[in-house]
Design a protein around this motif. Structure first.
Motif, mmCIF file in Angstrom:
data_model
loop_
_atom_site.group_PDB
_atom_site.id
_atom_site.type_symbol
_atom_site.label_atom_id
_atom_site.label_comp_id
_atom_site.label_asym_id
_atom_site.label_seq_id
_atom_site.Cartn_x
_atom_site.Cartn_y
_atom_site.Cartn_z
ATOM 1 N N ASP A 104 8.949 9.033 -12.442
ATOM 2 C CA ASP A 104 8.109 9.810 -11.523
ATOM 3 C C ASP A 104 7.000 8.952 -10.928
ATOM 4 O OD1 ASP A 104 9.603 12.066 -11.964
ATOM 5 O OD2 ASP A 104 8.284 12.848 -13.543
ATOM 6 N N TRP A 105 6.455 8.055 -11.741
ATOM 7 C CA TRP A 105 5.376 7.187 -11.252
ATOM 8 C C TRP A 105 5.868 6.280 -10.138
ATOM 9 C CZ3 TRP A 105 4.815 1.819 -11.403
ATOM 10 C CH2 TRP A 105 3.543 1.343 -11.044
ATOM 11 N N VAL A 106 7.040 5.671 -10.306
ATOM 12 C CA VAL A 106 7.598 4.799 -9.263
ATOM 13 C C VAL A 106 7.791 5.574 -7.966
ATOM 14 C CG1 VAL A 106 9.657 3.501 -8.565
ATOM 15 C CG2 VAL A 106 8.716 3.190 -10.851
ATOM 16 N N GLN A 107 8.341 6.782 -8.078
ATOM 17 C CA GLN A 107 8.632 7.569 -6.882
ATOM 18 C C GLN A 107 7.367 8.053 -6.172
ATOM 19 O OE1 GLN A 107 11.852 10.562 -7.544
ATOM 20 N NE2 GLN A 107 12.166 9.493 -9.493
ATOM 21 N N SER A 108 6.315 8.271 -6.915
ATOM 22 C CA SER A 108 5.087 8.799 -6.306
ATOM 23 C C SER A 108 4.115 7.713 -5.876
ATOM 24 C CB SER A 108 4.381 9.745 -7.292
ATOM 25 O OG SER A 108 3.946 9.039 -8.446
ATOM 26 N N THR A 109 4.450 6.458 -6.142
ATOM 27 C CA THR A 109 3.539 5.371 -5.762
ATOM 28 C C THR A 109 4.223 4.402 -4.806
ATOM 29 O OG1 THR A 109 4.139 4.195 -7.815
ATOM 30 C CG2 THR A 109 2.126 5.531 -7.848
ATOM 31 N N VAL A 110 4.934 3.419 -5.351
ATOM 32 C CA VAL A 110 5.487 2.358 -4.517
ATOM 33 C C VAL A 110 6.584 2.860 -3.580
ATOM 34 C CG1 VAL A 110 7.194 1.642 -6.245
ATOM 35 C CG2 VAL A 110 6.359 -0.020 -4.577
ATOM 36 N N LEU A 111 7.289 3.937 -3.942
ATOM 37 C CA LEU A 111 8.364 4.466 -3.084
ATOM 38 C C LEU A 111 7.896 5.591 -2.178
ATOM 39 C CD1 LEU A 111 11.434 4.509 -5.528
ATOM 40 C CD2 LEU A 111 10.694 2.716 -3.955
ATOM 41 N N ASP A 112 6.634 5.914 -2.214
ATOM 42 C CA ASP A 112 6.088 6.995 -1.386
ATOM 43 C C ASP A 112 5.496 6.405 -0.108
ATOM 44 O OD1 ASP A 112 4.653 9.052 -0.206
ATOM 45 O OD2 ASP A 112 3.954 9.876 -2.104
ATOM 46 N N PRO A 113 6.027 6.760 1.067
ATOM 47 C CA PRO A 113 5.509 6.184 2.323
ATOM 48 C C PRO A 113 4.077 6.571 2.643
ATOM 49 C CG PRO A 113 7.092 7.941 2.783
ATOM 50 C CD PRO A 113 7.158 7.677 1.302
ATOM 51 N N GLY A 114 3.503 7.480 1.876
ATOM 52 C CA GLY A 114 2.119 7.872 2.113
ATOM 53 C C GLY A 114 1.109 7.075 1.322
ATOM 54 N N THR A 115 1.567 6.083 0.562
ATOM 55 C CA THR A 115 0.654 5.273 -0.245
ATOM 56 C C THR A 115 0.537 3.860 0.334
ATOM 57 O OG1 THR A 115 2.395 4.437 -1.714
ATOM 58 C CG2 THR A 115 1.376 6.549 -2.298
ATOM 59 N N PRO A 116 -0.602 3.181 0.120
ATOM 60 C CA PRO A 116 -0.780 1.821 0.644
ATOM 61 C C PRO A 116 0.217 0.822 0.070
ATOM 62 C CG PRO A 116 -2.878 2.754 -0.064
ATOM 63 C CD PRO A 116 -1.822 3.677 -0.551
ATOM 64 N N LEU A 117 0.720 1.095 -1.142
ATOM 65 C CA LEU A 117 1.619 0.152 -1.794
ATOM 66 C C LEU A 117 2.996 0.111 -1.128
ATOM 67 C CD1 LEU A 117 1.112 -1.709 -4.171
ATOM 68 C CD2 LEU A 117 2.082 0.023 -5.688
ATOM 69 N N PHE A 118 3.338 1.147 -0.395
ATOM 70 C CA PHE A 118 4.679 1.283 0.172
ATOM 71 C C PHE A 118 5.027 0.116 1.094
ATOM 72 C CE2 PHE A 118 7.526 3.082 3.497
ATOM 73 C CZ PHE A 118 8.609 3.412 2.693
ATOM 74 N N ARG A 119 4.111 -0.301 1.952
ATOM 75 C CA ARG A 119 4.374 -1.374 2.916
ATOM 76 C C ARG A 119 3.745 -2.711 2.520
ATOM 77 N NH1 ARG A 119 3.894 3.375 5.558
ATOM 78 N NH2 ARG A 119 5.592 3.910 7.006
ATOM 79 N N GLU A 120 3.188 -2.774 1.338
ATOM 80 C CA GLU A 120 2.454 -3.955 0.927
ATOM 81 C C GLU A 120 3.315 -5.210 0.908
ATOM 82 O OE1 GLU A 120 -0.615 -6.439 -0.683
ATOM 83 O OE2 GLU A 120 -0.522 -4.647 0.570
ATOM 84 N N ALA A 121 4.553 -5.109 0.433
ATOM 85 C CA ALA A 121 5.404 -6.302 0.346
ATOM 86 C C ALA A 121 5.644 -6.907 1.724
ATOM 87 C CB ALA A 121 6.734 -5.948 -0.318
ATOM 88 N N ARG A 122 5.748 -6.069 2.752
ATOM 89 C CA ARG A 122 5.908 -6.575 4.115
ATOM 90 C C ARG A 122 4.647 -7.309 4.575
ATOM 91 N NH1 ARG A 122 9.055 -2.409 8.119
ATOM 92 N NH2 ARG A 122 11.104 -2.500 7.101
ATOM 93 N N TYR A 123 3.506 -6.738 4.251
ATOM 94 C CA TYR A 123 2.243 -7.323 4.705
ATOM 95 C C TYR A 123 1.988 -8.684 4.075
ATOM 96 C CZ TYR A 123 1.167 -2.623 6.454
ATOM 97 O OH TYR A 123 1.200 -1.427 7.107
#
Length: 392
Positions: free
Chosen positions: A224-243
């Motif tokens: 649940d933590w993975v889905q609600s953080t890094v896999l959630d497009p509404g969080t800053p972490l979602f696009r961080e790897a691209r940046y």
């Protein structure tokens, strides 16, 4: 040694070197170079140091040469409490005045995000070199710290025939926390859970803030933590790897660089394997591998099974996670279907990371080392459970 502020977590090694640099009171100038990818707490650390010793801190921003010079002039006037604002015609005047003030006050001078300045003012490193050499001949005590996040730019300041080569008395890289420090920082007591979290987000301190200080409390919460953080497009972490890659000044064709990282993250560790994965000749990707090494996004290691050959590893766990789990299903993730993506990727995640950690992280006591061309950041996960526990 200057006491480390209580608000600074860990970073004892870095603080010791920074403190020694700031306390040095020789009759000659000294130059220090501090680098590290964004969000490692580098600015927090050097700002704290400047505050402790009453030094000048100037943080550059993306701006034209004229605006950058104006902002610098204002910061210098604020620091000296000048009755009349400084008006510099160019960086020649500005740096001469900076060194005069530094020598008079014997104060630490910090210029942060230096690559922003050198990008629009390419002559700036040469100007600084000239003033350092003058200060050496005149025995003028000036302490200057140049800091930055663009790893390829910062690494190039002291390499080859660069103007500042041979002038620095300190070169410090602020790296991500290793597995054990990251576990403490994320308040994870279960080592199995700490390993799983680290293989997703690594040891970058700011990522805890990116998830609003939310951490899984037990193994059963990991899904649940993975889905609600890094896999959630509404969080800053979602696009961080691209940046992370876009922040590097030397990266131009981002599509090709993403493909190279995807090849390595998916287990293609040799130059030939990488080339085959992306459909290029091995000779055609040498420059791209070098750029990714200089940017500390890839590291090159000696193949212990084949002497004389090298293998490549992705330095940042979040980039590996993005390439293996997120990038192949990006459109689904953007539409909010994290659950479906994670169910499909979970077995691949387990298999991929069990291989990677067994190859690269089996020696938790491995010392960190670095070469002038690459960052061999320590990635001490220490071990991997036989069957990584993931909630069903």
């Amino acid at each position: 040694m200057i006491p480390k502020p209580k608000r600074v977590f860990a970073r004892d090694f870095e603080w010791r070197h920074l403190s020694a640099f700031a306390e040095r009171t020789a009759s000659k100038p000294q130059l220090g170079v501090v680098s590290g990818r964004r969000r490692q707490g580098k600015t927090f650390l050097i700002e704290a140091l400047a505050r402790e010793v009453g030094g000048l801190y100037f943080g550059a921003t993306e701006a034209t040469e004229t605006e950058s010079l104006r902002l610098f002039s204002q910061a210098l006037a604020d620091y000296t409490q000048a009755a009349v604002p400084y008006r510099f015609a160019d960086w020649d005047e500005a740096i001469r005045q900076l060194f005069a003030i530094g020598a008079e006050r014997r104060a630490l001078i910090v210029i942060d995000e230096f690559p922003y300045l050198s990008k629009v003012s390419p002559a700036l490193p040469s100007i600084i070199q000239r003033e350092i050499d003058r200060a050496v001949s005149r025995e003028t005590p000036v302490s200057l710290l140049l800091c930055g996040s663009a790893m390829s730019v910062m690494g190039g300041l002291l390499s080859g025939s660069a103007p500042l080569r041979g002038r620095a008395s300190m070169e410090l890289v602020v790296r991500p926390f290793d597995y054990r420090l990251a576990a403490r920082y994320w308040r994870l007591d279960d080592p199995r859970l700490a390993v799983l979290v680290h293989t997703v987000v690594g040891g970058t301190p700011a990522y805890l803030r990116f998830v609003n200080d939310e951490t899984p409390s037990e193994l059963g919460d990991f899904d649940d933590w993975v889905q609600s953080t890094v896999l959630d497009p509404g969080t800053p972490l979602f696009r961080e790897a691209r940046y992370l890659m876009e922040e590097e000044a030397d990266v131009r064709d981002t599509a090709l660089y993403h493909s190279v990282l995807a090849a390595v993250a998916n287990g293609n560790a040799t130059r030939g394997g990488i080339a085959g994965y992306i459909g290029r000749k091995a000779a055609d990707i040498g420059h791209h591998l070098n750029v990714l090494e200089d940017s500390c996004l890839l590291r090159r290691e000696i193949d212990v099974f084949r002497p004389g050959r090298s293998v490549y590893r992705v330095c940042e766990p979040l980039i590996s996670f993005y390439q293996v789990v997120m990038r192949p299903r990006w459109s689904l993730l953007e539409s909010g279907r994290a659950g479906a993506v994670w169910r499909d990727a979970r077995a691949r995640f387990t298999a991929q990371w069990s291989v990677l950690t067994s190859r690269t992280c089996a020696a938790p006591s491995r010392e960190r080392s670095r070469s002038s061309a690459s960052c061999r950041a320590r990635s001490a996960l220490g071990w991997w459970p036989t069957q990584p526990a993931v909630a069903r």
